[in-house]
Write a protein that holds these residues in place. Structure first.
Motif, mmCIF file in Angstrom:
data_model
loop_
_atom_site.group_PDB
_atom_site.id
_atom_site.type_symbol
_atom_site.label_atom_id
_atom_site.label_comp_id
_atom_site.label_asym_id
_atom_site.label_seq_id
_atom_site.Cartn_x
_atom_site.Cartn_y
_atom_site.Cartn_z
ATOM 1 N N THR A 185 0.841 -1.199 0.000
ATOM 2 C CA THR A 185 0.000 0.000 0.000
ATOM 3 C C THR A 185 0.873 1.245 0.000
ATOM 4 N N GLU A 188 2.914 6.526 -3.004
ATOM 5 C CA GLU A 188 4.216 6.826 -3.587
ATOM 6 C C GLU A 188 4.786 5.664 -4.402
ATOM 7 N N LEU A 189 4.116 4.515 -4.369
ATOM 8 C CA LEU A 189 4.736 3.309 -4.933
ATOM 9 C C LEU A 189 4.504 3.166 -6.437
ATOM 10 N N ILE A 201 8.643 6.075 -5.116
ATOM 11 C CA ILE A 201 9.666 5.036 -4.928
ATOM 12 C C ILE A 201 9.140 3.723 -5.482
ATOM 13 N N ARG A 202 10.081 2.847 -5.784
ATOM 14 C CA ARG A 202 9.648 1.557 -6.327
ATOM 15 C C ARG A 202 9.149 0.635 -5.215
ATOM 16 N N ASN A 203 8.197 -0.189 -5.575
ATOM 17 C CA ASN A 203 7.645 -1.187 -4.655
ATOM 18 C C ASN A 203 8.637 -2.340 -4.503
ATOM 19 N N SER A 204 9.467 -2.265 -3.486
ATOM 20 C CA SER A 204 10.392 -3.385 -3.265
ATOM 21 C C SER A 204 9.780 -4.441 -2.354
ATOM 22 N N ASN A 205 8.857 -4.051 -1.492
ATOM 23 C CA ASN A 205 8.297 -5.031 -0.552
ATOM 24 C C ASN A 205 7.505 -6.132 -1.237
ATOM 25 N N GLY A 206 6.769 -5.765 -2.290
ATOM 26 C CA GLY A 206 5.932 -6.775 -2.959
ATOM 27 C C GLY A 206 6.763 -7.957 -3.421
ATOM 28 N N GLY A 250 2.982 -1.391 4.628
ATOM 29 C CA GLY A 250 2.752 0.050 4.708
ATOM 30 C C GLY A 250 1.401 0.376 5.313
ATOM 31 N N GLY A 251 1.261 1.656 5.674
ATOM 32 C CA GLY A 251 -0.044 2.134 6.132
ATOM 33 C C GLY A 251 -0.431 1.743 7.534
ATOM 34 N N VAL A 252 0.523 1.241 8.331
ATOM 35 C CA VAL A 252 0.169 0.837 9.697
ATOM 36 C C VAL A 252 0.844 1.695 10.760
ATOM 37 N N SER A 253 1.574 2.764 10.312
ATOM 38 C CA SER A 253 2.215 3.643 11.294
ATOM 39 C C SER A 253 1.230 4.732 11.712
ATOM 40 N N GLY A 303 5.980 -0.370 6.357
ATOM 41 C CA GLY A 303 6.336 -0.078 4.968
ATOM 42 C C GLY A 303 7.824 -0.141 4.703
ATOM 43 N N PRO A 305 11.256 -1.368 4.080
ATOM 44 C CA PRO A 305 11.556 -2.733 3.638
ATOM 45 C C PRO A 305 12.271 -3.598 4.675
HETATM 46 P P1 AMP Z 1 4.421 3.573 5.735
HETATM 47 O O1 AMP Z 1 4.468 2.499 6.786
HETATM 48 O O2 AMP Z 1 3.343 3.343 4.740
HETATM 49 O O3 AMP Z 1 4.380 4.921 6.346
HETATM 50 O O4 AMP Z 1 5.782 3.464 4.951
HETATM 51 C C1 AMP Z 1 7.000 3.677 5.634
HETATM 52 C C2 AMP Z 1 8.106 3.867 4.640
HETATM 53 O O5 AMP Z 1 8.252 2.686 3.854
HETATM 54 C C3 AMP Z 1 7.878 4.993 3.646
HETATM 55 O O6 AMP Z 1 9.097 5.640 3.410
HETATM 56 C C4 AMP Z 1 7.399 4.268 2.427
HETATM 57 O O7 AMP Z 1 7.677 4.981 1.252
HETATM 58 C C5 AMP Z 1 8.180 2.981 2.479
HETATM 59 N N1 AMP Z 1 7.445 1.936 1.799
HETATM 60 C C6 AMP Z 1 6.142 1.652 1.984
HETATM 61 N N2 AMP Z 1 5.772 0.617 1.207
HETATM 62 C C7 AMP Z 1 6.858 0.257 0.508
HETATM 63 C C8 AMP Z 1 7.096 -0.747 -0.476
HETATM 64 N N3 AMP Z 1 6.137 -1.558 -0.899
HETATM 65 N N4 AMP Z 1 8.340 -0.843 -0.993
HETATM 66 C C9 AMP Z 1 9.324 -0.013 -0.572
HETATM 67 N N5 AMP Z 1 9.141 0.937 0.367
HETATM 68 C C10 AMP Z 1 7.932 1.089 0.888
#
Ligand code: AMP
Ligand code: MG
Length: 410
Positions: A185, A188-189, A201-206, A250-253, A303, A305
């Protein structure tokens, strides 16, 4: 905030083995058997020759190992002897061929010399060592019909797959691979194939989580990146809840767009815990959603990685293990001596990327890598372990022994 151990306990309690299913053996590698398997045959199924040679009556060679015997026939693996060996005669047999009636030993071809003559001719044998049973593998020495050859719970490796084939089990009941949906999620991905525009930024987590899930023995299902808005999140999360396990990243902070816990609650998921006394990985969210047959497990991974990766290793991997019918272990542990000083600060257990090596005396040495924190995947990539530092204000000296968690090799 709960500890890593408490969090793991919560996860383990809710991760129960998946229902077993009958599966062709070609798809069963690495899975746990959910039945005792018995053989329907003796193996070997008949007395057979273990060499190319001549089936004889050992008594014919008893005096000095020397005899000239008339050749009755030739039997290859897959065919059945027709003639009965009697004193003065022999049957030529190939490796794997059934032993003809009357014969009680096989002389290897290297100790024989053929002699032309009527029919198949005869053979001169010189083998003083031949005795009853020589070079014969008896019926049923490996296993007997009715024997239990594999027990419930056995993890199937290549040799077990072969054994199943041998005893006629082309399909067996196994605990299947959990289906693990992966949902990144973030507004920015962008995909790995794209060039990020400003703010992206690129989605590296997926891809990383899909690879980790596959390595843990799950079947990963990658879902399209969800935007940080209620409707998109709701739709994609609902899609992910079709699987046995949903991994969100992502999205849980605590940010304004960290909507994941709220959407999950809207969809009827129950929070079990949110936030763990862990570094990196503090924002981790874990919950369940009731389903007809079994509760779905939901992990809201941070989020960043490296945080995501550490949470996977500590909590998701053990959950997958449990679903697969095994013990929950968050990887292999070891103890090692620090090769340099490490300053621990704060109230969270730290899992610090490190390199573990084995010294000539068998003890382990561990060196924290240069690592720039939870966004630094490149730093993590230099590591083959995580060094574990308990919370507190403490400076660990070179030579101090610490716990380490080993990371998977490929
Ligand atoms: P968040 O927990 O959504 O606030 O994300 C925390 C950090 O992780 C932010 O800098 C995000 O851009 C980064 N982030 C979130 N999702 C991903 C992802 N899928 N791949 C790489 N970085 C991510
Ligand atoms: Mg985000």
């Amino acid at each position: 905030m709960i500890t890593v151990e408490e969090a793991l306990q919560h996860v383990s309690e809710r991760a129960r083995p998946l229902s077993a299913r009958t599966t062709p053996i070609r798809d069963a590698l690495g899975l746990a058997l959910d039945e005792d398997v018995t053989s329907d045959i003796d193996s070997p199924p008949y007395d057979k020759s273990v060499v190319d040679g001549y089936a004889v009556m050992a008594a014919d060679l008893a005096r000095d190992g020397h005899a000239q015997l008339a050749i009755l026939e030739e039997v290859v693996a897959g065919s059945v002897p027709q003639a009965c060996v009697a004193s003065g005669s022999t049957t030529r047999v190939m490796t794997g061929a059934p032993i003809p009636k009357g014969a009680d030993a096989v002389v290897m071809i290297e100790r024989t010399e053929p002699v032309a003559g009527a029919g198949l001719g005869s053979v001169v044998i010189r083998d003083a060592s031949a005795k009853a049973g020589s070079n014969i593998l008896r019926r049923g020495v490996s296993l007997r019909a009715g024997d239990v050859v594999l027990r419930r719970g056995t993890r199937l490796r290549a040799m077990e797959i072969g054994l199943l084939a041998e005893v006629g089990r082309a399909a067996v009941r196994v605990v299947p691979r959990p289906r693990v949906a992966i949902l990144p999620t973030g507004n920015e991905l962008v995909d790995a194939s794209a060039t990020p525009a400003a703010g992206q930024i690129r989605n590296s987590n997926g891809p990383m989580l899909a690879a980790a899930a596959r390595q843990a023995g799950a079947e990963p299902i990658e879902i399209e990146i969800a935007r940080d808005e209620m409707a998109d999140l709701r739709r994609r999360i609902a899609e992910g809840l079709e699987a046995d396990v949903l991994l969100l990243s992502g999205g849980v902070s605590a940010g304004v767009l960290d909507l994941v816990p709220r959407v999950l609650a809207d969809l009827g998921a129950t929070e079990v815990f949110h936030k763990v006394r862990l570094k990196p990985g503090k924002p981790l969210w874990f919950g369940v959603q009731a389903a007809d047959d079994r509760a779905k497990l939901i992990f809201g991974l941070p989020g960043n990685p490296v945080s995501s990766f550490v949470c996977f290793e500590l909590f998701v991997r053990p959950a997958i293990e449990r679903l697969r019918g095994r013990d929950a272990t968050s990887g292999r542990r070891a103890q090692a001596r620090l090769t340099k000083e490490y300053r621990q600060r704060g109230d969270r257990t730290t899992y610090f990327p490190a390199t573990l090596s084995t010294r000539p005396d068998g003890t382990h040495a561990v060196t924290p890598v240069g690592w720039q924190g939870s966004a630094d995947l490149r730093g993590l990539s230099a590591a083959n372990a995580l060094a574990i530092f308990p919370p507190g204000e403490k400076t660990f000296a070179e030579g101090d022994v610490v716990d380490v968690l080993l990371l998977d090799e490929v």
